[in-house]
Design an enzyme around this catalytic site. Structure first.
Site, PDB file in Angstrom:
ATOM      1  N   HIS A 159       0.856  -1.195   0.000  1.00  0.00           N
ATOM      2  CA  HIS A 159       0.000   0.000   0.000  1.00  0.00           C
ATOM      3  C   HIS A 159       0.883   1.233   0.000  1.00  0.00           C
ATOM      4  O   HIS A 159       1.851   1.283   0.752  1.00  0.00           O
ATOM      5  CB  HIS A 159      -0.895   0.009   1.239  1.00  0.00           C
ATOM      6  CG  HIS A 159      -1.683   1.268   1.379  1.00  0.00           C
ATOM      7  ND1 HIS A 159      -2.825   1.501   0.653  1.00  0.00           N
ATOM      8  CD2 HIS A 159      -1.485   2.369   2.131  1.00  0.00           C
ATOM      9  CE1 HIS A 159      -3.307   2.688   0.966  1.00  0.00           C
ATOM     10  NE2 HIS A 159      -2.511   3.234   1.865  1.00  0.00           N
ATOM     11  N   PRO A 160       0.621   2.206  -0.781  1.00  0.00           N
ATOM     12  CA  PRO A 160      -0.397   2.310  -1.815  1.00  0.00           C
ATOM     13  C   PRO A 160       0.184   1.962  -3.185  1.00  0.00           C
ATOM     14  O   PRO A 160       1.169   2.560  -3.628  1.00  0.00           O
ATOM     15  CB  PRO A 160      -0.805   3.783  -1.765  1.00  0.00           C
ATOM     16  CG  PRO A 160       0.474   4.493  -1.404  1.00  0.00           C
ATOM     17  CD  PRO A 160       1.243   3.521  -0.525  1.00  0.00           C
TER      18      PRO A 160
END
Length: 146
Positions: free
Chosen positions: A126-127
């Site tokens: 993430h991200p």
């Protein structure tokens, strides 16, 4: 029809002629480098239905993927078509930023019999745009409330 497929086929042909291996049918992805990009591998939803598979669909719009929103490229989606009976991935389509790069996770999965649920269980960084792949499978990156 595709350069990447032709390269692989020529190597297989050479190996078969020299009796070093046998020709193996491969799963061949494709990408169209438009804006947004389009990439696909295996069967589409319509093709799977036409072949009488009982299917399940996983889909995640890029408008719900943090990295796509941060990049300002939230058009498109990741879609997975799987066999309802045994969770085998029958195909995948991606429309959006880096679709030609993201499709390879499905090529690897299909070549190695990795199941729909296995993608769901895999944590993606993430991200990243790849979170959309995990989210489409219903995995840990599925946004809250979906």
């Amino acid at each position: 029809m595709f350069t990447h497929a032709a390269r692989d086929e020529s190597e297989q042909l050479y190996q078969a002629i020299t009796k070093k291996s046998e020709i193996i049918k491969k799963i061949i992805p494709y990408a169209i480098f438009t804006d947004p990009e389009i990439a696909s591998v295996g069967l589409t939803e319509k093709e799977a239905v036409d072949k009488d598979f009982a299917i399940k669909i996983g889909k995640q719009p890029f408008s719900r993927v943090a990295r796509a929103l941060a990049m300002g490229t939230s058009r498109g989606f990741v879609k997975i078509i799987a066999n309802e009976k045994d969770d085998t991935i029958l195909g995948a389509q991606i429309i959006g930023e880096s679709a030609g790069e993201l499709i390879h996770e499905f090529v690897l999965a299909m070549n190695n019999n990795i199941k729909f649920r296995d993608i769901a269980k895999s944590i993606h960084i993430h991200p990243t745009l790849a979170e959309g792949v995990n989210s489409a499978a219903g995995g840990v990156h599925k946004p809250a409330g979906t």
